[in-house]
Design an enzyme around this catalytic site. Structure first.
Site, short mmCIF file in Angstrom:
data_model
loop_
_atom_site.label_atom_id
_atom_site.label_comp_id
_atom_site.label_asym_id
_atom_site.label_seq_id
_atom_site.Cartn_x
_atom_site.Cartn_y
_atom_site.Cartn_z
N ASP A 273 62.81 10.85 9.16
CA ASP A 273 61.96 10.39 8.07
C ASP A 273 61.01 9.33 8.65
O ASP A 273 61.18 8.87 9.78
CB ASP A 273 62.78 9.85 6.89
CG ASP A 273 61.97 9.88 5.59
OD1 ASP A 273 60.72 9.93 5.66
OD2 ASP A 273 62.57 9.83 4.51
C1 BGC Z 1 59.80 9.98 2.52
C2 BGC Z 1 59.81 11.43 2.95
C3 BGC Z 1 58.40 11.92 3.18
C4 BGC Z 1 57.75 11.03 4.23
C5 BGC Z 1 56.35 11.45 4.60
C6 BGC Z 1 58.98 9.14 3.47
O1 BGC Z 1 58.81 7.84 3.01
O2 BGC Z 1 61.12 9.50 2.43
O3 BGC Z 1 60.46 12.21 1.98
O4 BGC Z 1 58.39 13.25 3.58
O5 BGC Z 1 57.73 9.70 3.74
O6 BGC Z 1 55.46 11.23 3.59
#
Ligand code: BGC
Length: 755
Positions: free
Chosen positions: A270
């Site tokens: 993530d």
């Molecule tokens: C979220 C993810 C997301 C990523 C990219 C993160 O803060 O937890 O689910 O895909 O950002 O935007």
């Protein structure tokens, strides 16, 4: 050359720095000039400058947060020309509920219990994404959520592992097609592995303590199903899982995900989760963080700013990570690029992209999805559907009735507000004789449609995580609370034949980093509703939400309640079609709807522990039952269930029985029903939930029609993970079966399972 041969040929020539580059994904965005700051630790232009420099050195494997095809082509050219081998970048994005055509939010799609509609929706999203140059969706989010305080409940399929698994499969198929590399499709990335939905207290990013039984029986089934459906990617989770940061856990990504669940795609962290292994107090520094994530099996780092994986060459030198581990990860990334056809044709046709984004067929799919995901929670004396030919005037009231931004919900960035149909616009087009707006119909009789906002959702500005990217501002940030406007709304209702009151949460009150400690309707919305009901005009309440809200008063005092979630681009057209009876609501709740926040977390699939007769009163100050049960939802038909049978009175632990039931629509309109089967094991080697969903089918029945629906109940439906023996077991026992329209169904039978 086979995929593997192409991969090996490239890998053999790459330096450690080039390998590390392939394993790194960078955010690429320019903060809008008015971005609230300082949100991140870099200035507006520093991020794009840094990423372009790295692209020029051939050290970027992937990019995210781009949607403009011209910009994607430009950066892709930098990637191809900057890399010695001409390797393009994989472009990822949060294609969560649509790109230009916005679909109902994921929890709403799950509420449709309609796997074809879910698959069709993600196929449209994939087509639009692929046309602009995106290869990969950071979706579906398959995290089970049982605590509605957690804002990300909106992104998933709710509380149930069986429904969650079915929805996950439909989404993976929609995104990816039959296999990775299908034209007009993109890679699906189920997330967040694993347990993220169990954040302590529903607080986003907080630690998770998860028992073995919950992990295997509840959290993993949707991941397993998504992997079996061929998902090419899995994303890590931010939080500590049982005391270990998920993103640094070799047990999670190597032992469990790859060795046990058989995942053979690539894992991405993530955003900044590898860096944050230092923040967790787990890794000593960035080099250590990168080494530990690679060793754990995290192939690619998603980095907002300085990447830990840029330090992999040092970690290799110091022997903290093996070249074999790095090579294994590079192979997976390169294989994905080859399969997606990137090495053959990395660019997109910008004209074609514009055409695909404007395809009217996509809007139709979104409208049908919105119609099928709405849940009718109450309909006293058949107030709904409204008969437009019998109405002189309708008062549309409430802060969410005419807010395009809220109509489409969070986790969308590339929307077009001008083509978004609000509830007010939809009602005007359907009943008010307004033929100018999108979705306009041709009513034979024009109803007078008045509108008053009444109150703002809340009075103050509500900042959210995504405001920094611009365009995600709430509908009414300056909305002032004004007694005159409140009175205007009440007067409008008093003079109308029916009032449609639209309330809920602003779309940015829910989602990532948008957990709440309360489930109440924000601001003075309840007070407004009470005043409108007080006029004596019949009231239809339309709720926009992504989590259950405290509707105790409306559930007792408002005759009709329709939950439309955040219904997307075509939301208002769909809502009008539902309210005026062109289609019948048929969605069902994908979660238990509590009465009050004090009851959460709450699930229908709890076990009976100690003194079952007291189950109904586990609090002395509140019932133990929810306001609306899991699986609940009404329609404009009336469904009766009879003749519940099991084909064999008993079977063995390896055997399958078939459960059949006759469902009839005894109402006077065609309508949909989601027939649901629940199972309970009476005794065995562990105590099992009072009921578990083990089958469902959404059917459309004409007035007076009846149909026999059958479900197989075999070892897969009966097996469960036993935490004592740490394995799957299938017990010999007596099994109760219920079939009906929600999780409180009372038509029951049983069968025996012998060794
Ligand atoms: C979220 C993810 C997301 C990523 C990219 C993160 O803060 O937890 O689910 O895909 O950002 O935007």
């Amino acid at each position: 050359m086979t995929v593997q041969e192409r991969v090996e040929k490239l890998l053999a020539q790459m330096t450690p720095a080039e390998k590390a580059g392939q394993l790194t994904q960078y955010f690429y965005f320019r903060l809008p000039p008015d971005a609230p700051g300082p949100v991140l630790e870099f200035d507006r232009d520093e991020q794009p400058r840094m990423v372009e420099a790295r692209l020029g050195e051939g050290l970027v494997g992937s990019l995210l947060f781009l949607t403009d095809p011209a910009e994607i082509n430009r950066l892709q050219r930098l990637a191809v020309e900057g890399n010695r081998f001409g390797i393009p970048a994989l472009v990822g994005f949060d294609v969560v509920h649509g790109l230009r055509t916005v679909f109902p939010v994921p929890i709403a799609m799950a509420a449709s219990w309609d796997l074809e509609v879910i698959e069709a929706g993600q196929a449209v999203a994939a087509r639009e994404a692929r046309a602009v140059g995106i290869h990969w969706a950071f979706a579906p989010m398959v995290d089970i959520a049982r605590d509605p305080r957690w804002g990300r409940i909106i992104e998933g399929a709710g509380e149930d592992p069986y429904l969650g698994a079915a929805v996950a499969v439909a989404q993976v198929r929609g995104f990816q097609g039959q296999e990775m590399g299908t034209p007009e499709r993109i890679i699906a990335g189920p997330k967040h592995f694993a347990g993220y939905g169990y954040a302590l207290g529903g607080r986003d990013y907080d630690e998770v303590d998860l028992s073995d039984s919950q992990l295997w029986n509840v959290v993993l089934p949707p991941f397993r199903a998504a992997i079996e459906a061929g998902a090419g990617n899995v994303m890590t989770a931010y939080m500590d899982l049982n005391g270990i940061p998920a993103t640094g856990s070799g047990w999670l990504f190597t032992d469990l995900l790859r060795d046990t669940l058989g995942f053979d795609g690539f894992v991405v962290s993530d955003a900044n989760a590898v860096r944050n292994l230092v923040t967790h107090g787990f890794a000593a520094d960035l080099t250590d963080a990168g080494a530990r994530a690679v060793n754990a099996g995290v192939d690619m780092e998603m980095a907002i700013s300085g990447a830990a994986y840029a330090h992999l060459p040092e970690a290799l030198e110091a022997g903290e990570v093996d070249m074999a581990a790095v090579d294994a990860s590079v192979r997976r990334i390169l294989a994905a690029k080859v399969r997606m056809g990137l090495l053959d044709d990395p660019y997109v046709d910008e004209d074609r992209a514009r055409q695909v984004l404007a395809d009217p067929a996509h809007r139709d799919v979104a409208r049908v999805a919105a119609e099928r995901s709405a849940v009718l929670l109450r309909n006293e004396n058949g107030l709904l559907p409204l008969d437009a030919t019998a109405l002189g005037s309708v008062a549309v009231i409430g802060p969410l009735a005419d807010s395009p931004r809220d109509t489409i919900g969070p986790w969308v960035f590339d929307f077009d507000l001008d083509e978004t149909v609000t509830v007010l616009a939809g009602v005007r087009a359907r009943a008010g004789g307004d033929r100018s707006g999108p979705g306009a119909a041709t009513p034979d009789h024009a109803v007078r449609v008045g509108y008053a906002r009444g109150v703002p959702v809340v009075q103050r500005e509500f900042p959210s995580l995504f405001d920094m990217f611009g365009g995600n501002t709430p509908s009414d940030p300056d909305g002032f609370d004004d007694d005159a406007e409140f009175r205007r709304a009440v007067d409008l209702a008093a003079g109308a034949d029916v009032a449609i009151v639209v309330v809920g949460e602003w779309q940015n009150m829910i989602g990532e980093m948008a957990s709440r400690s309360s489930l109440e309707l924000p601001g003075r919305q309840l007070e407004l509703l009470q005043a409108v009901v007080g006029t004596g005009t019949p009231v239809v309440l339309v709720v926009m939400n992504g989590r259950p809200l405290d509707l105790r008063w409306p559930a007792a005092n408002v005759p009709a309640i329709l939950d439309v979630w955040y219904p997307g681009t075509q939301g208002g057209t769909a809502v009008a079609n539902l309210l005026f009876g062109d289609v019948s609501p048929g969605g069902k709740l994908p979660f238990t709807w509590p009465r009050t926040v004090g009851q959460v977390p709450m699930t229908y699939a709890h076990t009976i522990s100690h003194e079952p007769e007291n189950q109904a009163r586990r609090y002395w100050d509140e019932a133990s039952t929810p306001l609306f049960p899991f699986g609940y939802g009404l329609s404009y038909g009336r469904f009766t269930y009879t003749n519940l049978t099991v084909d064999e009175p008993s079977t063995t632990t390896r055997g399958t029985v078939t459960v059949s039931v006759e469902v009839a629509n005894t109402g006077d309109r065609e309508a949909d029903e989601v027939v649901q089967l629940y199972l309970h094991q009476r005794h065995g080697t562990a105590s099992r939930p009072v009921r578990e969903l083990k089958g469902f089918e959404r059917v459309t029945l004409a007035a007076g029609e009846s149909r026999t629906i059958s479900f197989p109940v075999g070892p897969d439906e009966r097996r469960y993970w036993n935490a004592a023996v740490r394995d799957w077991v299938t017990d010999a026992s007596t099994f109760d079966v219920w079939v009906g329209g929600d999780s409180t169904a009372d038509l029951t039978t049983r069968f025996e399972v012998t060794k």
